[in-house]
Design a protein around this motif. Structure first.
Motif, PDB file in Angstrom:
ATOM      1  N   GLU A 292       0.413  -0.658  -0.628  1.00 25.76           N
ATOM      2  CA  GLU A 292       0.168   0.138   0.042  1.00 25.76           C
ATOM      3  C   GLU A 292       1.064   1.085   0.072  1.00 25.76           C
ATOM      4  N   VAL A 293       0.601   2.145  -0.661  1.00 26.15           N
ATOM      5  CA  VAL A 293       1.736   3.113  -1.045  1.00 26.15           C
ATOM      6  C   VAL A 293       0.559   4.477  -1.513  1.00 26.15           C
ATOM      7  N   PRO A 294       1.026   5.895  -0.739  1.00 24.14           N
ATOM      8  CA  PRO A 294       0.547   6.942  -0.511  1.00 24.14           C
ATOM      9  C   PRO A 294      -0.045   7.225  -1.709  1.00 24.14           C
ATOM     10  N   MET A 295      -0.673   7.796  -2.223  1.00 28.43           N
ATOM     11  CA  MET A 295      -0.977   8.066  -3.899  1.00 28.43           C
ATOM     12  C   MET A 295      -0.297   9.017  -4.124  1.00 28.43           C
ATOM     13  N   ARG A 296      -0.401   9.719  -3.343  1.00 32.20           N
ATOM     14  CA  ARG A 296       0.471  11.117  -3.933  1.00 32.20           C
ATOM     15  C   ARG A 296       1.925  10.760  -4.270  1.00 32.20           C
ATOM     16  N   ASP A 297       2.764   9.199  -4.099  1.00 29.57           N
ATOM     17  CA  ASP A 297       3.772   8.747  -4.082  1.00 29.57           C
ATOM     18  C   ASP A 297       4.043   7.477  -5.521  1.00 29.57           C
ATOM     19  N   ALA A 298       2.869   7.853  -6.188  1.00 35.14           N
ATOM     20  CA  ALA A 298       1.990   6.827  -7.334  1.00 35.14           C
ATOM     21  C   ALA A 298       3.762   6.495  -7.971  1.00 35.14           C
ATOM     22  N   ALA A 299       4.552   7.678  -8.307  1.00 32.67           N
ATOM     23  CA  ALA A 299       5.732   7.090  -8.895  1.00 32.67           C
ATOM     24  C   ALA A 299       5.895   5.773  -8.332  1.00 32.67           C
ATOM     25  N   GLN A 300       6.110   5.704  -6.712  1.00 36.25           N
ATOM     26  CA  GLN A 300       7.096   4.609  -6.271  1.00 36.25           C
ATOM     27  C   GLN A 300       6.068   3.443  -6.099  1.00 36.25           C
ATOM     28  N   ALA A 301       4.878   3.138  -6.636  1.00 36.06           N
ATOM     29  CA  ALA A 301       4.403   2.510  -6.984  1.00 36.06           C
ATOM     30  C   ALA A 301       4.256   2.001  -8.223  1.00 36.06           C
ATOM     31  N   HIS A 302       4.367   2.915  -9.444  1.00 37.94           N
ATOM     32  CA  HIS A 302       4.927   1.771 -10.643  1.00 37.94           C
ATOM     33  C   HIS A 302       6.161   1.397 -11.179  1.00 37.94           C
ATOM     34  N   ARG A 303       7.215   2.402  -9.771  1.00 42.16           N
ATOM     35  CA  ARG A 303       8.470   1.513 -10.130  1.00 42.16           C
ATOM     36  C   ARG A 303       8.147   0.411  -9.647  1.00 42.16           C
ATOM     37  N   MET A 304       7.548   0.044  -7.998  1.00 42.48           N
ATOM     38  CA  MET A 304       7.570  -0.916  -8.068  1.00 42.48           C
ATOM     39  C   MET A 304       7.138  -2.448  -9.545  1.00 42.48           C
ATOM     40  N   LEU A 305       5.847  -1.563 -10.016  1.00 42.63           N
ATOM     41  CA  LEU A 305       5.328  -2.302 -10.632  1.00 42.63           C
ATOM     42  C   LEU A 305       6.034  -2.697 -11.670  1.00 42.63           C
ATOM     43  N   ASP A 306       6.912  -1.955 -12.550  1.00 38.56           N
ATOM     44  CA  ASP A 306       7.949  -1.853 -13.644  1.00 38.56           C
ATOM     45  C   ASP A 306       9.105  -2.987 -12.818  1.00 38.56           C
ATOM     46  N   SER A 307       9.316  -3.142 -12.182  1.00 40.98           N
ATOM     47  CA  SER A 307      10.439  -4.116 -10.993  1.00 40.98           C
ATOM     48  C   SER A 307       9.703  -5.702 -11.587  1.00 40.98           C
ATOM     49  N   GLY A 308       8.933  -5.461 -11.813  1.00 38.93           N
ATOM     50  CA  GLY A 308       8.941  -6.690 -12.033  1.00 38.93           C
ATOM     51  C   GLY A 308       8.890  -7.716 -10.352  1.00 38.93           C
ATOM     52  N   GLU A 309       8.786  -7.258  -9.752  1.00 35.25           N
ATOM     53  CA  GLU A 309       9.347  -8.468  -7.988  1.00 35.25           C
ATOM     54  C   GLU A 309       8.249  -8.740  -7.413  1.00 35.25           C
ATOM     55  N   HIS A 310       6.595  -7.642  -7.946  1.00 31.75           N
ATOM     56  CA  HIS A 310       5.732  -7.931  -6.831  1.00 31.75           C
ATOM     57  C   HIS A 310       4.979  -9.077  -6.793  1.00 31.75           C
ATOM     58  N   VAL A 311       4.069  -9.012  -6.321  1.00 28.86           N
ATOM     59  CA  VAL A 311       3.061 -10.386  -5.917  1.00 28.86           C
ATOM     60  C   VAL A 311       1.970 -10.185  -6.400  1.00 28.86           C
ATOM     61  N   GLY A 312       0.653  -9.989  -6.885  1.00 26.53           N
ATOM     62  CA  GLY A 312      -0.487  -9.410  -6.487  1.00 26.53           C
ATOM     63  C   GLY A 312      -0.283  -8.102  -6.709  1.00 26.53           C
ATOM     64  N   LYS A 313      -1.594  -7.050  -6.006  1.00 29.93           N
ATOM     65  CA  LYS A 313      -1.458  -5.410  -5.887  1.00 29.93           C
ATOM     66  C   LYS A 313      -0.462  -5.123  -5.286  1.00 29.93           C
ATOM     67  N   ILE A 314      -0.782  -3.786  -6.092  1.00 25.59           N
ATOM     68  CA  ILE A 314      -0.047  -2.781  -5.234  1.00 25.59           C
ATOM     69  C   ILE A 314      -1.293  -2.015  -5.563  1.00 25.59           C
ATOM     70  N   LEU A 315      -1.531  -1.541  -3.651  1.00 25.15           N
ATOM     71  CA  LEU A 315      -2.283  -0.214  -3.401  1.00 25.15           C
ATOM     72  C   LEU A 315      -2.232   0.830  -2.919  1.00 25.15           C
ATOM     73  N   LEU A 316      -3.331   2.519  -4.304  1.00 29.62           N
ATOM     74  CA  LEU A 316      -2.420   3.600  -3.989  1.00 29.62           C
ATOM     75  C   LEU A 316      -3.500   3.787  -2.831  1.00 29.62           C
ATOM     76  N   VAL A 317      -3.555   4.885  -1.889  1.00 27.51           N
ATOM     77  CA  VAL A 317      -3.926   5.044  -1.082  1.00 27.51           C
ATOM     78  C   VAL A 317      -3.960   6.410  -0.319  1.00 27.51           C
ATOM     79  N   ARG A 318      -5.277   7.058  -0.007  1.00 31.93           N
ATOM     80  CA  ARG A 318      -5.477   8.185   0.067  1.00 31.93           C
ATOM     81  C   ARG A 318      -4.885   9.492   1.471  1.00 31.93           C
TER      82      ARG A 318
END
Length: 318
Positions: A292-318
């Motif tokens: 769960e990543v703060p929505m204002r830090d969406a860039a960080q969440a996209h880096r996680m997805l781009d890395s391919g290391e995640h399992v499941g969903k990456i959420l953006l939280v208000r």
């Protein structure tokens, strides 16, 4: 309100948290105060400049949200202010508020926390519509899921297993394979080490790769099998051996969800609420949340997805 805007096509750094106009509520819309959104591969492609939102959709990324109904349009009867909901969007989820056609709004399933519910609409609607409505997967048949550790993959594994299918998933590492087995996969194939088409015969294949896997997918189909292509991560164009397809009496389907009309999406949403939400409420299928990543830090969440290391969903939280 504030939302994530794409300053220009590019990497995660182009995602900026900015002041933007409030959404306009049309007669058939539900206005949602967003609790959370989720990152999908389509958001990355939009960020890169290759996947514009459909006409009428907000320009901000985000294909799903959860939150609380703030206001309803004059034609809306099924929802009221204060309802906890989640929704399938054409865009606009990376924002504090979003207006959504009522057909695309769903109640939060029983037992699912409001924030976690943001990780359900896109995967549930994608998997149900493609594997079961288009692919017609039946109890006792074999499903092959490519990208078994992704958001879509983790949901497809659980749902197919809960409905009585034998499930095989491709993964990119032993660690991901172990996690996918925990979710119910009967077999896993490490695509870095093995050719899935040498190991699997499937009745239905859910494919995110497109061209790169086309020949292997057709080879892996059983007689009467159904290949459903929902992504093009491996390219758009490939040669198809029609002789093999005919001999197997197999079918190849290509589908998208984002560009469909509100009524078409609504038919899928209603079917999901009827057929999938009871399984979620019973705990047989659950959202798999990597971070769960703060929505204002969406860039960080996209880096996680781009890395391919995640399992499941990456959420953006208000």
């Amino acid at each position: 309100m504030r939302a994530i805007e794409i300053a220009e096509p590019g990497g995660p750094e182009v995602l900026e948290w900015r002041e933007v106009p409030e959404p306009r509520v049309e007669p058939g819309d539900v206005l949602i105060d967003v609790a959370a959104s989720a990152v999908n591969r389509a958001d990355v492609i939009q960020r890169q400049g290759f996947y514009d939102p459909p006409p009428g959709a907000p320009p901000y990324p985000g294909l799903e949200v959860s939150g609380v109904v703030a206001e309803v349009g004059s034609d809306v009867e099924h929802f009221k202010p204060g309802d906890e909901v989640c929704a399938l969007l054409g865009g606009g989820g990376y924002a504090e508020r979003v207006a959504v056609p009522w057909q695309q709004v769903m109640p939060v399933p029983d037992g699912v926390p409001l924030v976690e519910a943001a990780g359900l609409p896109e995967v549930a609607c994608t998997v149900w519509s493609n594997v079961f409505m288009v692919g017609r997967l039946r109890r006792g048949e074999t499903l092959l899921v490519h990208g078994g550790a992704s958001g879509i993959g983790t949901f497809a594994v659980q749902l197919a297993k809960a409905l009585g299918s034998y499930v095989v998933a491709t993964v990119g590492s032993a660690a991901k394979g172990e996690r996918v087995r925990e979710l119910g996969a009967d077999e896993v194939v490490n695509y870095r080490e093995e050719d899935f088409a040498d190991k699997v015969q499937a009745d239905v294949i859910l494919d995110i790769m497109g061209a790169k896997y086309l020949a292997g997918n057709v080879r892996a189909l059983r007689t009467g099998g159904r290949l459903v292509i929902i992504g093009l991560q491996g390219g758009r164009k490939a040669e198809l051996d029609l002789g093999t397809l005919l001999a197997k009496r197999a079918a190849v389907h290509g589908t998208t969800l984002r560009s469909r009309s509100a009524d078409e999406k609504g038919a899928i949403v209603r079917s999901v609420v009827e057929n999938v939400w009871p399984l979620v409420g019973a705990g047989a299928v659950r959202p798999v949340v990597h971070a769960e990543v703060p929505m204002r830090d969406a860039a960080q969440a996209h880096r996680m997805l781009d890395s391919g290391e995640h399992v499941g969903k990456i959420l953006l939280v208000r």
